[in-house]
Design an enzyme around this catalytic site. Structure first.
Site, short mmCIF file in Angstrom:
data_model
loop_
_atom_site.label_atom_id
_atom_site.label_comp_id
_atom_site.label_asym_id
_atom_site.label_seq_id
_atom_site.Cartn_x
_atom_site.Cartn_y
_atom_site.Cartn_z
N TRP A 209 0.85 -1.19 0.00
CA TRP A 209 0.00 0.00 0.00
C TRP A 209 0.89 1.24 0.00
O TRP A 209 1.82 1.35 0.80
CB TRP A 209 -0.89 -0.04 1.24
CG TRP A 209 -1.84 1.10 1.41
CD1 TRP A 209 -2.65 1.66 0.47
CD2 TRP A 209 -2.11 1.81 2.62
NE1 TRP A 209 -3.39 2.68 1.01
CE2 TRP A 209 -3.08 2.79 2.33
CE3 TRP A 209 -1.62 1.72 3.93
CZ2 TRP A 209 -3.58 3.67 3.29
CZ3 TRP A 209 -2.10 2.57 4.89
CH2 TRP A 209 -3.07 3.54 4.57
N ASP B 17 -0.18 -5.38 9.40
CA ASP B 17 -1.30 -4.53 9.04
C ASP B 17 -2.48 -5.45 8.76
O ASP B 17 -2.41 -6.31 7.87
CB ASP B 17 -0.95 -3.68 7.80
CG ASP B 17 -2.03 -2.64 7.49
OD1 ASP B 17 -3.10 -2.66 8.12
OD2 ASP B 17 -1.78 -1.80 6.60
N LYS C 88 -13.46 -1.32 6.83
CA LYS C 88 -14.06 -2.21 5.84
C LYS C 88 -15.00 -3.22 6.48
O LYS C 88 -16.12 -3.42 6.02
CB LYS C 88 -12.96 -2.95 5.07
CG LYS C 88 -12.32 -2.16 3.95
CD LYS C 88 -11.34 -1.14 4.46
CE LYS C 88 -10.62 -0.42 3.31
NZ LYS C 88 -9.69 0.61 3.83
#
Length: 397
Positions: A130, A211, A246
């Site tokens: 990312w 993460d 999310k």
């Protein structure tokens, strides 16, 4: 006074999303931003979250500052979600957890903590990762390097090369790992590969930084925490930032956490204290609302059961879109191998498309994706998946 300041180039993903909204073509398709959309193309409001929020609002009352480390019920619920209520790391008190401003806030607090207390440590991220990972750690003054990860030829993982690189790193190097649903590739380590990786991390004296932004979108809530629990059980000390953006569709509430697994409770107390000091110098304390919605869902058995079912439906919808995209592409371009769409997991996939092909998709077909070729599979639905596949086939062919 400020003429010497360079202009902001813009975030590539957010800028692309802005361009999508400006596009007047009615048939445009947005596969750029990492947000889960339902089959109607809307951000869902989960029933479990809606009911939890109703309870939070009904309580009313004053809105004082939270403690620097966040609400106790939220922090406890996060530890149970990540490790399980009976895990030794939790019961022995050797996990230090703060409520953060999204998992991005947790990542940044961890980066600042590392820069202060491990100033000689470099950070190693997967190639690719990312984009904001690099920015956050570099913003904290840390040197950021990459280790081999994605294999463009196979659409899989360069696992042997990854292990070889990690074995050669200096002790106390920080290794950023995606616990599940790798962003941007969708390529995850298997359980056997995690089992092979953990001894390498331990023997080389490395510090993992996990993460976990997509828990529940891979194989399920418990299965997606396997790497977290395995690292803790192996006796490693590590960082983990997790998010509810999310999984509970709480993007703008910025509900996340940072946890540090330590060798013992005494060291966890030291770490928590210094994380609080890091937070105090930044945003002082986290917001109340989103964290209490999360805590209510996680601690009420009925609401948690409902959430598990809803999250499972989201996961299955993404899988259905992968299968649909794969089927049309195989039909349009027989002889080409698109199997990686089925083996990659979570919200994202690498398509293997070049930046020039991505530009053609946008300009000629109004299909928006990041120039790396990453797509957000959750942006597909039964109304646009065939058009997307047809456009991709036209460009690839």
């Amino acid at each position: 006074m400020f003429e010497h300041i360079p202009p902001f180039a813009g975030d590539p993903i957010l800028s692309l999303n802005e361009d999508f909204h400006k596009d007047p073509r009615p048939y445009k398709i947005n596969l750029s931003i990492g947000i889960y959309f339902d089959d109607a193309g809307r951000i869902p409001v989960l029933d479990s979250v809606r009911r939890a929020e109703g309870r939070v609002v009904a309580k009313g009352g004053p809105k004082p500052y939270l403690p620097i480390e966040g609400a106790a019920n939220f922090r406890s619920a996060v530890q149970v979600l990540l490790f399980g209520a009976e895990h030794e790391a939790v019961t022995s008190g050797r996990v230090a957890t703060i409520q953060s401003v999204g998992s991005s806030g947790g990542l940044k607090v961890g980066a600042d903590f590392i820069a202060r207390h491990f100033p000689g440590s470099g950070v190693w991220v997967s190639d690719p990762t990312w984009d904001n990972h690099r920015s956050m750690f570099e913003g904290a003054g840390l040197a950021v390097n990459t280790y081999p990860y994605y294999d463009a030829a196979s659409g899989g993982l360069k696992f042997d090369a990854m292990l070889a690189t990690l074995r050669g790193l200096p002790p106390k190097s920080i290794v950023l790992l995606h616990a599940c649903c790798h962003n941007p590739t969708g390529v995850d380590l298997t359980a056997a590969q995690w089992d092979a990786l953990i001894p390498v991390l331990r023997d080389a004296g490395l510090i993992p930084y996990l993460d976990l932004a997509y828990q529940g979108f891979g194989d399920g809530i418990e299965a997606d925490a396997r790497a977290v629990r395995a690292l803790a059980s192996a006796g490693l000390s590590f960082f983990i930032a997790n998010s509810f953006s999310k999984s509970m569709s709480l993007y703008g509430e910025r509900a996340g956490a940072l946890s540090v697994v330590c060798p013992d409770a005494a060291q966890a107390a030291l770490v928590l204290g210094q994380m609080k000091f890091t937070v105090r110098r930044s945003y002082s304390s986290p917001p109340i609302h989103g964290g209490q919605v999360v805590a209510t869902v996680l601690t009420d058995p009925e609401l948690r059961h409902s959430w598990v079912i809803e999250l499972g439906a989201m996961r299955e919808r993404i899988l259905a879109m992968r299968k649909a995209l794969h089927a049309v592409l195989c039909a349009k371009l027989p002889g080409r191998d698109f199997g990686y769409f089925l083996t990659q997991r979570g919200m994202f996939s690498y398509t293997g498309m070049s930046a020039a092909q991505v530009d053609r998709l946008r300009e000629e077909h109004a299909v928006y994706m990041v120039r790396s070729g990453r797509i957000c599979v959750a942006g597909l639905n039964t109304s646009n998946v065939e058009a997307t596949a047809v456009a991709m086939a036209a460009v690839l062919g």
